[in-house]
Design a protein around this motif. Structure first.
Motif, PDB file in Angstrom:
ATOM      1  N   LEU A 179      30.507 -11.472  49.971  1.00  0.00           N
ATOM      2  CA  LEU A 179      30.279 -12.735  49.275  1.00  0.00           C
ATOM      3  C   LEU A 179      31.595 -13.349  48.822  1.00  0.00           C
ATOM      4  CD1 LEU A 179      28.233 -14.743  48.071  1.00  0.00           C
ATOM      5  CD2 LEU A 179      28.234 -13.350  45.989  1.00  0.00           C
ATOM      6  N   PHE A 180      32.481 -12.520  48.246  1.00  0.00           N
ATOM      7  CA  PHE A 180      33.757 -13.043  47.772  1.00  0.00           C
ATOM      8  C   PHE A 180      34.600 -13.540  48.943  1.00  0.00           C
ATOM      9  CE2 PHE A 180      38.070 -12.999  46.226  1.00  0.00           C
ATOM     10  CZ  PHE A 180      37.942 -13.463  44.921  1.00  0.00           C
ATOM     11  N   TRP A 181      34.628 -12.784  50.035  1.00  0.00           N
ATOM     12  CA  TRP A 181      35.479 -13.177  51.157  1.00  0.00           C
ATOM     13  C   TRP A 181      34.981 -14.456  51.815  1.00  0.00           C
ATOM     14  CZ3 TRP A 181      36.062 -14.374  56.192  1.00  0.00           C
ATOM     15  CH2 TRP A 181      37.363 -14.289  56.707  1.00  0.00           C
ATOM     16  N   THR A 182      33.671 -14.595  51.993  1.00  0.00           N
ATOM     17  CA  THR A 182      33.141 -15.787  52.658  1.00  0.00           C
ATOM     18  C   THR A 182      33.262 -17.030  51.793  1.00  0.00           C
ATOM     19  OG1 THR A 182      30.911 -15.204  51.886  1.00  0.00           O
ATOM     20  CG2 THR A 182      31.514 -14.526  54.119  1.00  0.00           C
ATOM     21  N   MET A 183      33.574 -16.878  50.512  1.00  0.00           N
ATOM     22  CA  MET A 183      33.826 -18.037  49.652  1.00  0.00           C
ATOM     23  C   MET A 183      35.317 -18.245  49.394  1.00  0.00           C
ATOM     24  SD  MET A 183      30.817 -17.802  46.795  1.00  0.00           S
ATOM     25  CE  MET A 183      29.085 -17.905  47.254  1.00  0.00           C
ATOM     26  N   GLY A 184      36.138 -17.404  49.948  1.00  0.00           N
ATOM     27  CA  GLY A 184      37.567 -17.595  49.859  1.00  0.00           C
ATOM     28  C   GLY A 184      38.210 -16.926  48.668  1.00  0.00           C
ATOM     29  N   GLY A 185      39.423 -16.476  48.853  1.00  0.00           N
ATOM     30  CA  GLY A 185      40.203 -15.850  47.792  1.00  0.00           C
ATOM     31  C   GLY A 185      41.597 -15.555  48.309  1.00  0.00           C
ATOM     32  N   LEU A 186      42.540 -15.355  47.407  1.00  0.00           N
ATOM     33  CA  LEU A 186      43.933 -15.137  47.787  1.00  0.00           C
ATOM     34  C   LEU A 186      44.393 -13.721  47.453  1.00  0.00           C
ATOM     35  CD1 LEU A 186      45.352 -18.542  46.490  1.00  0.00           C
ATOM     36  CD2 LEU A 186      44.671 -17.958  48.836  1.00  0.00           C
ATOM     37  N   GLY A 187      43.428 -12.823  47.261  1.00  0.00           N
ATOM     38  CA  GLY A 187      43.763 -11.463  46.846  1.00  0.00           C
ATOM     39  C   GLY A 187      44.454 -10.621  47.904  1.00  0.00           C
ATOM     40  N   LEU A 188      44.421 -11.048  49.172  1.00  0.00           N
ATOM     41  CA  LEU A 188      45.076 -10.274  50.226  1.00  0.00           C
ATOM     42  C   LEU A 188      46.563 -10.577  50.347  1.00  0.00           C
ATOM     43  CD1 LEU A 188      42.486 -10.391  53.175  1.00  0.00           C
ATOM     44  CD2 LEU A 188      42.964  -8.498  51.619  1.00  0.00           C
ATOM     45  N   ALA A 189      47.068 -11.485  49.524  1.00  0.00           N
ATOM     46  CA  ALA A 189      48.468 -11.898  49.642  1.00  0.00           C
ATOM     47  C   ALA A 189      49.420 -10.743  49.350  1.00  0.00           C
ATOM     48  CB  ALA A 189      48.747 -13.061  48.692  1.00  0.00           C
ATOM     49  N   ARG A 190      50.322 -10.480  50.283  1.00  0.00           N
ATOM     50  CA  ARG A 190      51.377  -9.475  50.126  1.00  0.00           C
ATOM     51  C   ARG A 190      52.598  -9.973  50.894  1.00  0.00           C
ATOM     52  NH1 ARG A 190      47.108  -6.643  51.884  1.00  0.00           N
ATOM     53  NH2 ARG A 190      48.140  -6.467  53.906  1.00  0.00           N
ATOM     54  N   TRP A 191      53.744  -9.432  50.575  1.00  0.00           N
ATOM     55  CA  TRP A 191      54.958  -9.853  51.257  1.00  0.00           C
ATOM     56  C   TRP A 191      54.916  -9.522  52.744  1.00  0.00           C
ATOM     57  CZ3 TRP A 191      57.759 -13.456  49.472  1.00  0.00           C
ATOM     58  CH2 TRP A 191      57.995 -13.595  48.102  1.00  0.00           C
ATOM     59  N   ASP A 192      54.195  -8.460  53.122  1.00  0.00           N
ATOM     60  CA  ASP A 192      54.201  -8.088  54.537  1.00  0.00           C
ATOM     61  C   ASP A 192      53.250  -8.917  55.384  1.00  0.00           C
ATOM     62  OD1 ASP A 192      51.874  -7.090  53.539  1.00  0.00           O
ATOM     63  OD2 ASP A 192      52.117  -5.053  54.282  1.00  0.00           O
ATOM     64  N   ASN A 193      52.426  -9.785  54.778  1.00  0.00           N
ATOM     65  CA  ASN A 193      51.565 -10.635  55.610  1.00  0.00           C
ATOM     66  C   ASN A 193      51.740 -12.132  55.337  1.00  0.00           C
ATOM     67  OD1 ASN A 193      50.060 -11.239  53.252  1.00  0.00           O
ATOM     68  ND2 ASN A 193      48.509  -9.692  53.694  1.00  0.00           N
ATOM     69  N   ILE A 194      52.596 -12.485  54.372  1.00  0.00           N
ATOM     70  CA  ILE A 194      52.752 -13.892  54.050  1.00  0.00           C
ATOM     71  C   ILE A 194      53.361 -14.666  55.222  1.00  0.00           C
ATOM     72  CG2 ILE A 194      55.066 -13.745  53.054  1.00  0.00           C
ATOM     73  CD1 ILE A 194      52.103 -15.789  51.696  1.00  0.00           C
ATOM     74  N   GLY A 195      54.149 -13.967  56.045  1.00  0.00           N
ATOM     75  CA  GLY A 195      54.714 -14.620  57.227  1.00  0.00           C
ATOM     76  C   GLY A 195      53.646 -15.060  58.200  1.00  0.00           C
ATOM     77  N   PHE A 196      52.519 -14.343  58.240  1.00  0.00           N
ATOM     78  CA  PHE A 196      51.405 -14.707  59.112  1.00  0.00           C
ATOM     79  C   PHE A 196      50.847 -16.071  58.711  1.00  0.00           C
ATOM     80  CE2 PHE A 196      47.008 -13.700  60.818  1.00  0.00           C
ATOM     81  CZ  PHE A 196      47.418 -13.636  62.147  1.00  0.00           C
ATOM     82  N   ALA A 197      50.663 -16.285  57.410  1.00  0.00           N
ATOM     83  CA  ALA A 197      50.173 -17.575  56.924  1.00  0.00           C
ATOM     84  C   ALA A 197      51.212 -18.671  57.131  1.00  0.00           C
ATOM     85  CB  ALA A 197      49.811 -17.469  55.439  1.00  0.00           C
ATOM     86  N   ALA A 198      52.491 -18.333  56.913  1.00  0.00           N
ATOM     87  CA  ALA A 198      53.547 -19.324  57.125  1.00  0.00           C
ATOM     88  C   ALA A 198      53.611 -19.751  58.587  1.00  0.00           C
ATOM     89  CB  ALA A 198      54.892 -18.747  56.681  1.00  0.00           C
ATOM     90  N   LEU A 199      53.334 -18.821  59.497  1.00  0.00           N
ATOM     91  CA  LEU A 199      53.308 -19.149  60.924  1.00  0.00           C
ATOM     92  C   LEU A 199      52.207 -20.161  61.218  1.00  0.00           C
ATOM     93  CD1 LEU A 199      54.178 -18.643  63.872  1.00  0.00           C
ATOM     94  CD2 LEU A 199      52.530 -16.746  63.917  1.00  0.00           C
ATOM     95  N   GLY A 200      51.019 -19.948  60.634  1.00  0.00           N
ATOM     96  CA  GLY A 200      49.925 -20.884  60.868  1.00  0.00           C
ATOM     97  C   GLY A 200      50.207 -22.263  60.312  1.00  0.00           C
ATOM     98  N   ALA A 201      50.668 -22.318  59.050  1.00  0.00           N
ATOM     99  CA  ALA A 201      50.931 -23.607  58.414  1.00  0.00           C
ATOM    100  C   ALA A 201      52.120 -24.310  59.063  1.00  0.00           C
ATOM    101  CB  ALA A 201      51.185 -23.413  56.918  1.00  0.00           C
TER     102      ALA A 201
END
Length: 330
Positions: A179-201
């Motif tokens: 339920l929490f994931w399908t409504m969105g959240g930023l709890g997975l943010a870590r330095w080792d995956n932030i580059g993945f989001a930066a690549l998309g944006a």
């Protein structure tokens, strides 16, 4: 002049909201300590404060900026090439596919790839949905925007049904996580995956800026765009694939966050106009500000609980669409 002022205010708002996002939470950290943790003023604070700022809250803030900016630009591109003011990633099944991938991990398969299992599964689901939409469109007569929209809706319903089935048939103890994931959240943010989001944006913003003249040609109609040398059908598919890749990377880390891609382009056009060189920049800045503000509300509205951020953006989006309808804008 008006555009420059609006962008300046927007950038300033993003900076202020980013600082507040790092300072506010279950533990309120003084801004002086936040700035000291960044090495801006004074000696870095001792104890856990520095780790909270740098290792926990700063990656979350950067993820909010990337997701908001990326989804804002995605919405603008989809609205342009489909000539539909209500187009956003939800309309084309991209978010639904990512949700189905993530839910399959939470309820059925488990973390077989460690901490990367959920992002990889969500990304795979989003890209699978995009490929299904393109395969369906290729089987139809004509590849106009209305065909793309209808194919996207069909795929969206399909993956939504699959998600609901997985929730019902899987491990019921994981229902809260689903339920929490399908409504969105930023709890997975870590330095080792932030580059993945930066690549998309960064990827979708770069694509929009590189092709801004082709996108501008779409504003005059498909016939005019063709006469200006734009391969309309092929370019529309390229935009859709770029939007699918960006959406999949962002949703893979932040979950399904609705209405950002719908609202932001409308707000940005009021100050940037319809041409895509300025519009892309405005969508990125306003999208980042909206998601930072929404995350602050989600974290502070019901302390110590954290609301799914999608509840906040959907509430704002419902109000926005109602106002637009009342003004006969859509």
């Amino acid at each position: 002049m008006r555009f420059g002022v609006a962008i300046g205010i927007g950038v300033g708002t993003v900076i202020v909201l980013a600082l507040l996002s790092v300072a506010w939470g279950s533990t309120v950290i003084p801004l002086s300590d936040v700035l000291a943790s960044f090495g801006v003023a004074g000696a870095p604070p001792s104890g856990p404060v520095g780790k909270i700022v740098v290792d926990l809250r700063l990656p979350r803030t950067l993820l909010a900026v990337c997701v908001g900016a990326g989804l804002g630009v995605v919405g603008a591109l989809l609205q342009t090439v489909t000539r539909n003011d209500l187009a956003d990633p939800f309309l084309f099944g991209l978010s639904s596919g990512a949700a189905a991938g993530a839910v399959s991990v939470i309820t059925v398969f488990g973390d077989r790839l460690g901490i990367w299992t959920l992002p990889v599964a969500a990304f795979t689901g989003g890209m699978l949905a995009a490929l299904l939409v393109l395969a369906l469109v290729s089987r139809l007569r004509g590849q106009g925007p209305e065909r793309l929209i209808l194919a996207g809706l069909a795929v969206s319903f399909l993956f939504t049904a699959l998600t609901n089935y997985l929730v019902f048939s899987g491990d019921q103890r994981a229902a809260h996580s689903v339920l929490f994931w399908t409504m969105g959240g930023l709890g997975l943010a870590r330095w080792d995956n932030i580059g993945f989001a930066a690549l998309g944006a960064g990827g979708i913003a770069g694509f929009a800026l590189w092709n801004h003249r082709r996108l501008d040609a779409f504003l005059a109609g498909e016939t005019t765009a063709e006469s200006l040398g734009v391969p309309v059908a092929r370019f529309r598919m390229a935009v859709f694939l770029a939007a699918a890749f960006a959406t999949a990377t962002l949703v893979a880390l932040a979950g399904v966050i609705g209405f950002v891609g719908l609202m932001i382009p409308h707000l940005a056009r009021r100050v940037a106009g319809p041409l895509h060189l300025r519009l892309t920049l405005a969508c990125a800045v306003f999208g980042a500000a909206l998601l930072l503000a929404s995350d602050l509300i989600a974290r502070t509205l019901l302390p110590p609980q954290e609301l799914p951020i999608g509840i906040v953006t959907s509430s704002i989006g419902a109000f926005f669409v109602t106002v637009m309808l009342m003004r006969n804008r859509i």
